[in-house]
Design an enzyme around this catalytic site. Structure first.
Site, PDB file in Angstrom:
ATOM      1  N   ASP A  17       2.055  22.465  -4.068  1.00 23.96           N
ATOM      2  CA  ASP A  17       2.697  21.347  -3.387  1.00 23.96           C
ATOM      3  C   ASP A  17       3.815  21.686  -2.403  1.00 23.96           C
ATOM      4  O   ASP A  17       4.211  20.830  -1.629  1.00 23.96           O
ATOM      5  CB  ASP A  17       3.232  20.352  -4.433  1.00 23.96           C
ATOM      6  CG  ASP A  17       3.470  18.970  -3.854  1.00 23.96           C
ATOM      7  OD1 ASP A  17       2.730  18.579  -2.940  1.00 23.96           O
ATOM      8  OD2 ASP A  17       4.389  18.283  -4.310  1.00 23.96           O
ATOM      9  N   CYS A  26       3.925   3.588   3.356  1.00 27.96           N
ATOM     10  CA  CYS A  26       3.674   3.880   1.932  1.00 27.96           C
ATOM     11  C   CYS A  26       4.984   3.894   1.147  1.00 27.96           C
ATOM     12  O   CYS A  26       5.963   4.541   1.540  1.00 27.96           O
ATOM     13  CB  CYS A  26       2.973   5.234   1.814  1.00 27.96           C
ATOM     14  SG  CYS A  26       2.746   5.813   0.129  1.00 27.96           S
ATOM     15  N   CYS A  30       5.317   5.135  -6.107  1.00 25.49           N
ATOM     16  CA  CYS A  30       4.511   3.939  -6.387  1.00 25.49           C
ATOM     17  C   CYS A  30       3.188   4.397  -6.976  1.00 25.49           C
ATOM     18  O   CYS A  30       2.570   5.337  -6.472  1.00 25.49           O
ATOM     19  CB  CYS A  30       4.283   3.154  -5.096  1.00 25.49           C
ATOM     20  SG  CYS A  30       3.257   1.679  -5.286  1.00 25.49           S
ATOM     21  N   CYS A  66      -2.292  -2.207  -2.449  1.00 26.10           N
ATOM     22  CA  CYS A  66      -1.109  -1.669  -1.765  1.00 26.10           C
ATOM     23  C   CYS A  66      -0.167  -2.783  -1.321  1.00 26.10           C
ATOM     24  O   CYS A  66      -0.562  -3.660  -0.538  1.00 26.10           O
ATOM     25  CB  CYS A  66      -1.525  -0.828  -0.561  1.00 26.10           C
ATOM     26  SG  CYS A  66      -0.103  -0.094   0.289  1.00 26.10           S
ATOM     27  N   CYS A  71     -16.826   6.404  -4.758  1.00 25.39           N
ATOM     28  CA  CYS A  71     -16.050   5.162  -4.654  1.00 25.39           C
ATOM     29  C   CYS A  71     -16.957   3.950  -4.464  1.00 25.39           C
ATOM     30  O   CYS A  71     -16.587   2.825  -4.842  1.00 25.39           O
ATOM     31  CB  CYS A  71     -15.062   5.240  -3.490  1.00 25.39           C
ATOM     32  SG  CYS A  71     -13.622   6.273  -3.814  1.00 25.39           S
ATOM     33  N   CYS A  91      -1.868   2.058  -6.210  1.00 24.27           N
ATOM     34  CA  CYS A  91      -3.224   2.382  -5.765  1.00 24.27           C
ATOM     35  C   CYS A  91      -3.938   3.299  -6.739  1.00 24.27           C
ATOM     36  O   CYS A  91      -5.171   3.285  -6.842  1.00 24.27           O
ATOM     37  CB  CYS A  91      -3.214   2.976  -4.355  1.00 24.27           C
ATOM     38  SG  CYS A  91      -2.447   4.607  -4.215  1.00 24.27           S
ATOM     39  N   CYS A  94      -7.427   2.125 -10.038  1.00 29.17           N
ATOM     40  CA  CYS A  94      -8.712   2.811  -9.857  1.00 29.17           C
ATOM     41  C   CYS A  94      -9.579   2.680 -11.113  1.00 29.17           C
ATOM     42  O   CYS A  94      -9.160   3.057 -12.206  1.00 29.17           O
ATOM     43  CB  CYS A  94      -8.481   4.286  -9.552  1.00 29.17           C
ATOM     44  SG  CYS A  94     -10.014   5.234  -9.349  1.00 29.17           S
ATOM     45  N   CYS A 154     -16.194  -0.214  -3.936  1.00 31.39           N
ATOM     46  CA  CYS A 154     -14.890  -0.590  -4.501  1.00 31.39           C
ATOM     47  C   CYS A 154     -13.774  -0.430  -3.468  1.00 31.39           C
ATOM     48  O   CYS A 154     -13.746   0.538  -2.710  1.00 31.39           O
ATOM     49  CB  CYS A 154     -14.586   0.288  -5.719  1.00 31.39           C
ATOM     50  SG  CYS A 154     -12.981  -0.048  -6.495  1.00 31.39           S
TER      51      CYS A 154
END
Length: 353
Positions: free
Chosen positions: A139, A219, A246, A203, A193, A249, A253, A196
């Protein structure tokens, strides 16, 4: 590695060792450039969707492919560590006097945890294959972990642009090991996906211009963590009581129904004081108090001022008149961004005459 059988055996042994170290997913991809992947990155940056994250642009030449960062690399070992939560990340949505901290930041800093395990796996690999050279990333380097994870077959980039695993849902910390070994690579994971669009519709700030597209400038994770100045007024109400990141989203799922609470990874268990903290207590934090509370947490990286700024927006959305005195006191804060947020919150909490 020379023959295919030896490559396959090494891959199996690598996967077993990775799981023993706590990784839930492991796959292998080529270190060569994927022109389609590179083009998508260039388009995203060209549209300005990275906001103020200039390091994304300045290191574009390294992000295009693993070999652009390290020319000797031949393979990528893509790894995922589950942090699937036991509690519903949306449970505090209506608890306005409480603050919502993203699931990933409620335990120990994942950078430290994942990197330690990556280094252990890299040491194991070099012990097995002494000619191997390795580099580990989690990261903080110009590495495209999500598309590499998809290329390595451990999941696919969903419509929210995050990696989705059929076994672990959206809850994976990602890391990568680049190596000079020529490993047996996987087929890229296919997109599952379908029709969907739950993540897109969830969001609060409309950060998705379309499926598989994210405008970071809208975002909440970007706004509360990366953005340094005042948050635009058009987004402040939509922040609700989210003060760091946040999960919306990710939380909606449908693939998360297959995810189990992270097992064996005590480091990712939420600290009790961070699961539902009171805004009143967070607004009272000075720099020393902030550092003490968030020692060992990724929250610490944004500093007291940006954190309190976020808490003030949450206070302004809370309708809790009991917070008015604290908010008013912060209108005189030495940091102008904090003072601005306090003025906005005070106006929201002050009864209309």
């Amino acid at each position: 590695m020379v023959n295919s059988a030896a490559r396959i055996n090494l891959a199996k042994a690598l996967e077993a060792e990775a799981r023993a170290l706590g990784f839930a997913a492991c796959g292998f991809a080529s270190a060569a450039e994927d022109p389609v992947r590179a083009k998508r990155l260039e388009e995203w940056l060209g549209e300005g969707h990275h906001g103020s994250m200039e390091w994304m642009k300045t290191r574009l030449h390294h992000r295009r492919s693993p070999q652009d960062l390290w020319p000797e690399a031949k393979s990528v070992i893509a790894l995922g560590m589950s942090y699937a939560p036991a509690l519903d990340p949306m449970a505090l949505e209506d608890a306005k006097s409480r603050a919502r901290i993203s699931v990933y930041a409620q335990g120990k800093d994942y950078h430290d945890v994942v990197k330690k395990r990556l280094k252990a796996l890299a040491r194991w690999l070099v012990a097995e294959e002494p000619e191997a050279e390795v580099k580990v990333f989690v990261d903080t380097a110009p590495v495209m972990e999500k598309p590499l994870g998809e290329a390595a077959g451990i999941g696919w980039q969903g419509k929210h642009t995050n990696l989705v695993s059929p076994d672990h849902g959206s809850w994976l910390f990602l890391g990568a090991i680049y190596t000079t070994l020529d490993l047996e690579v996987a087929e890229p994971h296919r997109d599952q996906c379908g029709s969907c669009r739950a993540c897109l519709d969830a969001c609060p700030t409309g950060a998705f211009p379309g499926p598989y597209q994210l405008d970071a400038r809208r975002c909440i994770s970007y706004l509360t963590i990366e953005h340094k100045g005042p948050i635009a007024e058009e987004f402040r109400e939509a922040l609700g009581n989210r003060i760091y990141g946040c999960d919306d989203c990710l939380a909606v799922c449908p693939w998360n129904k297959f995810a189990q609470e992270a097992q064996g990874m005590r480091e990712f268990l939420p600290r009790a004081e961070l699961t539902a903290p009171r805004l009143a207590e967070l607004l009272a934090l000075d720099d020393a108090g902030f550092r003490a509370l968030f020692s060992g947490s990724p929250v610490k990286r944004i500093g007291r001022d940006r954190f309190v700024r976020n808490c003030l927006y949450a206070a302004g959305n809370s309708a809790e008149s009991g917070l008015l005195d604290q908010v008013t006191a912060l209108t005189n804060d030495p940091d102008p961004v904090v003072a601005d947020a306090a003025q906005w919150a005070r106006a929201r909490l002050t009864p209309s005459l």
